[in-house]
Design an enzyme around this catalytic site. Structure first.
Site, PDB file in Angstrom:
ATOM      1  CE  LYS A  14      10.343   4.460   2.678  1.00  0.00           C
ATOM      2  NZ  LYS A  14       9.100   4.057   2.045  1.00  0.00           N
ATOM      3  NE  ARG A  89       5.172   3.574  -1.875  1.00  0.00           N
ATOM      4  CZ  ARG A  89       5.167   3.233  -0.590  1.00  0.00           C
ATOM      5  NH1 ARG A  89       4.981   2.003  -0.221  1.00  0.00           N
ATOM      6  NH2 ARG A  89       5.335   4.151   0.325  1.00  0.00           N
ATOM      7  NE  ARG A 128       6.804   3.084  10.767  1.00  0.00           N
ATOM      8  CZ  ARG A 128       7.024   3.035   9.460  1.00  0.00           C
ATOM      9  NH1 ARG A 128       8.148   3.488   8.966  1.00  0.00           N
ATOM     10  NH2 ARG A 128       6.137   2.494   8.669  1.00  0.00           N
ATOM     11  NE  ARG A 163       2.243   4.426   8.747  1.00  0.00           N
ATOM     12  CZ  ARG A 163       3.147   4.320   7.793  1.00  0.00           C
ATOM     13  NH1 ARG A 163       4.177   5.131   7.779  1.00  0.00           N
ATOM     14  NH2 ARG A 163       3.037   3.421   6.848  1.00  0.00           N
ATOM     15  NE  ARG A 174       3.362  -0.594   5.143  1.00  0.00           N
ATOM     16  CZ  ARG A 174       3.613  -0.389   6.448  1.00  0.00           C
ATOM     17  NH1 ARG A 174       2.856  -0.930   7.363  1.00  0.00           N
ATOM     18  NH2 ARG A 174       4.614   0.361   6.807  1.00  0.00           N
TER      19      ARG A 174
HETATM   20  P1  ADP Z   1       5.774   2.407   4.107  1.00  0.00           P
HETATM   21  O1  ADP Z   1       6.851   2.781   3.129  1.00  0.00           O
HETATM   22  O2  ADP Z   1       6.303   2.112   5.475  1.00  0.00           O
HETATM   23  O3  ADP Z   1       4.828   1.369   3.598  1.00  0.00           O
HETATM   24  P2  ADP Z   1       4.329   4.883   3.486  1.00  0.00           P
HETATM   25  O4  ADP Z   1       3.830   5.911   4.433  1.00  0.00           O
HETATM   26  O5  ADP Z   1       5.329   5.294   2.486  1.00  0.00           O
HETATM   27  O6  ADP Z   1       4.871   3.702   4.407  1.00  0.00           O
HETATM   28  O7  ADP Z   1       3.076   4.214   2.703  1.00  0.00           O
HETATM   29  C1  ADP Z   1       1.953   3.750   3.402  1.00  0.00           C
HETATM   30  C2  ADP Z   1       0.853   3.380   2.406  1.00  0.00           C
HETATM   31  O8  ADP Z   1       0.468   4.537   1.624  1.00  0.00           O
HETATM   32  C3  ADP Z   1       1.223   2.314   1.376  1.00  0.00           C
HETATM   33  O9  ADP Z   1       1.068   1.008   1.883  1.00  0.00           O
HETATM   34  C4  ADP Z   1       0.199   2.627   0.256  1.00  0.00           C
HETATM   35  O10 ADP Z   1      -1.092   2.164   0.584  1.00  0.00           O
HETATM   36  C5  ADP Z   1       0.149   4.162   0.279  1.00  0.00           C
HETATM   37  N1  ADP Z   1       1.156   4.766  -0.645  1.00  0.00           N
HETATM   38  C6  ADP Z   1       2.265   5.489  -0.305  1.00  0.00           C
HETATM   39  N2  ADP Z   1       2.959   5.853  -1.397  1.00  0.00           N
HETATM   40  C7  ADP Z   1       2.286   5.358  -2.465  1.00  0.00           C
HETATM   41  C8  ADP Z   1       2.503   5.375  -3.873  1.00  0.00           C
HETATM   42  N3  ADP Z   1       3.590   5.943  -4.418  1.00  0.00           N
HETATM   43  N4  ADP Z   1       1.582   4.762  -4.672  1.00  0.00           N
HETATM   44  C9  ADP Z   1       0.510   4.159  -4.163  1.00  0.00           C
HETATM   45  N5  ADP Z   1       0.249   4.088  -2.842  1.00  0.00           N
HETATM   46  C10 ADP Z   1       1.117   4.673  -1.994  1.00  0.00           C
END
Ligand code: ADP
Length: 219
Positions: A14, A89, A128, A163, A174
């Site tokens: 993404k 999500r 990453r 990260r 995740r």
């Molecule tokens: P990835 O898709 O690789 O898990 P992101 O940066 O999108 O990485 O998300 C990292 C973390 O941020 C998630 O594991 C969650 O804890 C939080 N997060 C991101 N987007 C959301 C969302 N839409 N709702 C709830 N938590 C979120």
């Protein structure tokens, strides 16, 4: 160009695809993961909650995410078109988003599902790295994506870091969280006629071509 919502497991690409779309078409990239990470150093109650949830790899409570997202969608740069990365999500988040976009505008979008295998997503996640200053993306397990000098950003010379949630255990949580919640979200957008499936079976430039084809076919 239509607005784009990416639905995908971690490390499906993404971020990389968004970067290319921003560069070529001028989209504004909104990642809820990034919006949340920006708050982590704030020292507030919500920052504590975000750190706890993100570091476990579980979803941050909706009220925190929704406030950040709405504020971001109300900024003026959004009129160039937005890419939403990491939201929604869950089916509840999809419903919240539909109501939000009806209220504030920007409901003209397509949804792209980046469909990646578990093993590849794991390998990409563990390799990453990102620039601590400009955010450029790298991957130490893929020759083409390594920084030229180990640990140093090619673009700005700052430190390249990992990260805190890109470890094996958090990755598993995740990915599983995503797998569990994803199908109803896809179903929701399939029913609205907005869903496009993209199999992540090639390198980033090939995937980008597939996305461009979708954008030009859905005017
Ligand atoms: P990835 O898709 O690789 O898990 P992101 O940066 O999108 O990485 O998300 C990292 C973390 O941020 C998630 O594991 C969650 O804890 C939080 N997060 C991101 N987007 C959301 C969302 N839409 N709702 C709830 N938590 C979120």
């Amino acid at each position: 160009m239509k607005n784009i919502i990416f639905v995908a497991p971690p490390a499906a690409g993404k971020g990389t695809q968004s970067e290319k779309l921003v560069e070529k078409y001028g989209y504004t990239h909104i990642s809820t993961g990034d919006l949340l990470r920006d708050v982590r150093s704030e020292g507030s109650e919500r920052a504590k909650t975000i750190i706890e949830y993100q570091d476990k790899g579980i979803l941050v409570p909706d009220e925190i995410v929704v406030d950040l997202l709405k504020d971001r969608l109300l900024k003026p740069d959004i009129t160039n078109g937005y890419i939403l990365d990491g939201y929604p999500r869950t089916i509840k988040q999809a419903e919240i988003l539909t109501a939000m976009l009806e209220e504030i505008g920007g409901a003209d979008y397509i949804v792209i599902y980046l469909d990646i295998e578990y093993e590849l997503a794991m390998q990409r996640t563990l390799g990453r790295r990102g620039c601590s200053n400009c955010g450029a993306n790298y991957n130490i397990y893929f020759e083409a994506f390594k920084p030229k000098i180990e640990g140093i950003c090619d673009s700005c010379g700052s430190l390249v870091v990992q990260r805190s949630d890109d470890n094996e255990e958090t990755f598993k949580t995740r990915f599983e969280t995503m797998a569990k919640n994803c199908e109803p979200v896809l179903e929701y957008y399939r029913n609205l006629g907005k869903l496009y499936d993209v199999k992540v079976d090639a390198e980033a430039p090939e995937i980008f071509k597939k996305i461009e084809q979708i954008l030009s076919s859905d005017q």
